[in-house]
Design a protein around this motif. Structure first.
Motif, mmCIF file in Angstrom:
data_model
loop_
_atom_site.group_PDB
_atom_site.id
_atom_site.type_symbol
_atom_site.label_atom_id
_atom_site.label_comp_id
_atom_site.label_asym_id
_atom_site.label_seq_id
_atom_site.Cartn_x
_atom_site.Cartn_y
_atom_site.Cartn_z
ATOM 1 N N GLY A 74 51.027 9.886 58.439
ATOM 2 C CA GLY A 74 50.430 10.468 57.252
ATOM 3 C C GLY A 74 51.311 10.436 56.017
ATOM 4 N N THR A 75 50.805 11.055 54.962
ATOM 5 C CA THR A 75 51.494 11.065 53.673
ATOM 6 C C THR A 75 52.621 12.081 53.617
ATOM 7 N N GLY A 76 52.707 12.969 54.593
ATOM 8 C CA GLY A 76 53.769 13.968 54.618
ATOM 9 C C GLY A 76 53.256 15.380 54.780
ATOM 10 N N TYR A 77 51.975 15.591 54.510
ATOM 11 C CA TYR A 77 51.425 16.942 54.625
ATOM 12 C C TYR A 77 51.118 17.285 56.084
ATOM 13 N N ILE A 78 51.567 18.463 56.500
ATOM 14 C CA ILE A 78 51.277 19.004 57.833
ATOM 15 C C ILE A 78 50.971 20.483 57.659
ATOM 16 N N ASP A 79 49.993 20.991 58.392
ATOM 17 C CA ASP A 79 49.694 22.415 58.349
ATOM 18 C C ASP A 79 50.971 23.218 58.587
ATOM 19 N N SER A 80 51.170 24.254 57.787
ATOM 20 C CA SER A 80 52.433 25.001 57.800
ATOM 21 C C SER A 80 52.830 25.500 59.187
ATOM 22 N N GLU A 81 51.850 25.907 59.999
ATOM 23 C CA GLU A 81 52.172 26.450 61.316
ATOM 24 C C GLU A 81 52.533 25.365 62.329
ATOM 25 N N LYS A 82 52.455 24.103 61.904
ATOM 26 C CA LYS A 82 52.767 23.000 62.814
ATOM 27 C C LYS A 82 53.970 22.165 62.354
ATOM 28 N N THR A 83 54.595 22.573 61.264
ATOM 29 C CA THR A 83 55.709 21.791 60.715
ATOM 30 C C THR A 83 56.940 21.796 61.608
ATOM 31 N N LEU B 270 59.278 13.007 81.002
ATOM 32 C CA LEU B 270 58.428 14.129 80.629
ATOM 33 C C LEU B 270 57.195 13.653 79.864
ATOM 34 N N ASP B 271 56.211 14.508 79.786
ATOM 35 C CA ASP B 271 54.992 14.224 79.043
ATOM 36 C C ASP B 271 55.222 14.619 77.587
ATOM 37 N N PHE B 272 55.173 13.665 76.681
ATOM 38 C CA PHE B 272 55.476 13.913 75.271
ATOM 39 C C PHE B 272 54.590 14.998 74.682
ATOM 40 N N TYR B 273 53.289 14.890 74.908
ATOM 41 C CA TYR B 273 52.365 15.835 74.282
ATOM 42 C C TYR B 273 52.476 17.230 74.895
ATOM 43 N N GLN B 274 52.766 17.314 76.168
ATOM 44 C CA GLN B 274 52.980 18.620 76.781
ATOM 45 C C GLN B 274 54.242 19.266 76.213
ATOM 46 N N TYR B 275 55.231 18.444 75.912
ATOM 47 C CA TYR B 275 56.462 18.929 75.292
ATOM 48 C C TYR B 275 56.151 19.594 73.960
ATOM 49 N N ARG C 118 56.069 23.985 72.693
ATOM 50 C CA ARG C 118 56.964 24.431 71.616
ATOM 51 C C ARG C 118 56.257 24.773 70.311
ATOM 52 N N ILE C 119 54.987 24.432 70.202
ATOM 53 C CA ILE C 119 54.253 24.727 68.963
ATOM 54 C C ILE C 119 52.996 25.509 69.319
ATOM 55 N N PRO C 120 53.037 26.837 69.263
ATOM 56 C CA PRO C 120 51.900 27.673 69.657
ATOM 57 C C PRO C 120 50.624 27.384 68.874
ATOM 58 N N ALA C 121 50.763 26.932 67.634
ATOM 59 C CA ALA C 121 49.594 26.682 66.790
ATOM 60 C C ALA C 121 48.704 25.563 67.332
#
Length: 342
Positions: free
Chosen positions: A243-252, A213-218, A222-225
């Motif tokens: 990264g340091t651990g921070y991710i936008d809340s809608e993408k966590t 499968l295509d990783f990024y398409q996967y 699954r992540i509408p944001a």
């Protein structure tokens, strides 16, 4: 190079001229790696070994005379009466030794050792193949700049500098004479392979790569944001894993999708959040530079991160060879067009 009073004193204690020269060579090599910074700098043992096979004797002397220090993470307390500092490095993780100077290397009298550490890789196959390929493209020998970074995770040349800075690859190689053999979704794939190597199973990573499968398409599914934007999916993976651990809340959600990988990443970053980035770059370089570029069956070949540039007449041979040589990597091929490759 400058020889300050501390180094001058150490040299005065030596009776053998060969030892003096060994100290000077290793010291100068450390200064070369230091650059302009004042804190700890990366200096792999493989680099110092190329300078002198007995480099460890010199670093021991420099440490004893308080000329340099090494980075440590904790102490070895196995001996209750003699706690020892533990050196901070791990070759399997792509983390090399870090040193810093305790003296001012800009102070002292001038000494000309007549050594050029920029040519330390001259005898390496990847270096000679890159050099000959650049010469064939019209670069002047005196203008060539070919080097590895501090832990050999990247190969930098005049061309890659142009690509990353200005996108002028199109002006040099576009037109149908050159093709790029690219590793598709290499970084996620290398993460998956590494987890398998150390006995960890991430259910969703396994599902993606074992079923082609295509990783990024996967991620997009699954992540509408992510707004169905492939570049956003790539950026999310990079932010999550490097990264340091921070991710936008809608993408966590990526943390829950890849639970095992997320736990591994969090633990691996304990000492330094850049450790995952170093690990994956080290594995990538081992494949594309130290294996594929080093052993490829064609004369013209340039590496750019997880890609190889070859001539049109060699493209089919190289693509098949890469697939057979590294079946764990998914390779694609396309003509170098008037745009940046990556």
């Amino acid at each position: 190079m400058k020889i300050g009073k501390e180094l001058d004193y150490l040299l005065s204690l030596q009776k053998d001229k060969r030892v003096i020269r060994r100290i000077l060579k290793v010291y100068n090599a450390l200064v070369f790696k230091k650059g302009k910074g004042k804190s700890y700098f990366n200096c792999p043992s493989a680099y110092l070994k190329k300078v002198n096979g007995q480099y460890n004797k010199v670093t021991k002397l420099l440490l004893e005379h308080k000329i340099i220090d090494f980075k440590s993470v904790n102490t070895d307390e196995s001996d209750l009466f003699n706690h020892r500092r533990k050196k901070y490095y791990d070759t399997e993780k792509g983390i090399c030794m870090k040193y810093k100077f305790l003296i001012d290397v800009e102070q002292g009298y001038e000494y000309d050792l007549e050594l050029d550490y920029s040519t330390i890789y001259d005898k390496e196959i990847w270096y000679s193949k890159t050099k000959q390929s650049l010469l064939e493209l019209g670069f002047a020998l005196e203008d060539l700049k070919i080097k590895r970074d501090n832990f050999s995770r990247r190969l930098h040349t005049n061309i890659t500098n142009y690509i990353e800075g200005y996108g002028s690859y199109k002006n040099l190689l576009a037109g149908g004479d050159y093709y790029v053999i690219d590793g598709k979704t290499t970084q996620p794939r290398l993460l998956w392979l590494h987890l398998k190597e150390i006995g960890l199973q991430d259910e969703n990573l396994n599902y993606i790569f074992e079923n082609g499968l295509d990783f990024y398409q996967y991620l997009l599914d699954r992540i509408p944001a992510l707004n169905n934007d492939r570049n956003e999916a790539k950026e999310l993976f990079t932010t999550w894993i490097n990264g340091t651990g921070y991710i936008d809340s809608e993408k966590t959600a990526i943390r829950e999708i890849f639970k095992t990988a997320n736990l591994f990443s969090a633990q691996y970053k304990t000492a330094d959040y850049k450790n995952i980035c170093r690990l994956l770059q080290y594995k990538e370089a081992s494949i594309f530079i130290d294996d594929l570029l080093n052993n490829c069956p064609v004369e013209f070949c340039l590496s750019v991160h997880d890609a190889l540039i070859v001539k049109k007449e060699d493209k089919d041979l190289m693509l098949q060879w890469c697939k057979e040589r590294r079946p764990e990597i998914l390779f694609t091929i396309e003509e170098v067009k008037s745009k940046q490759i990556k």
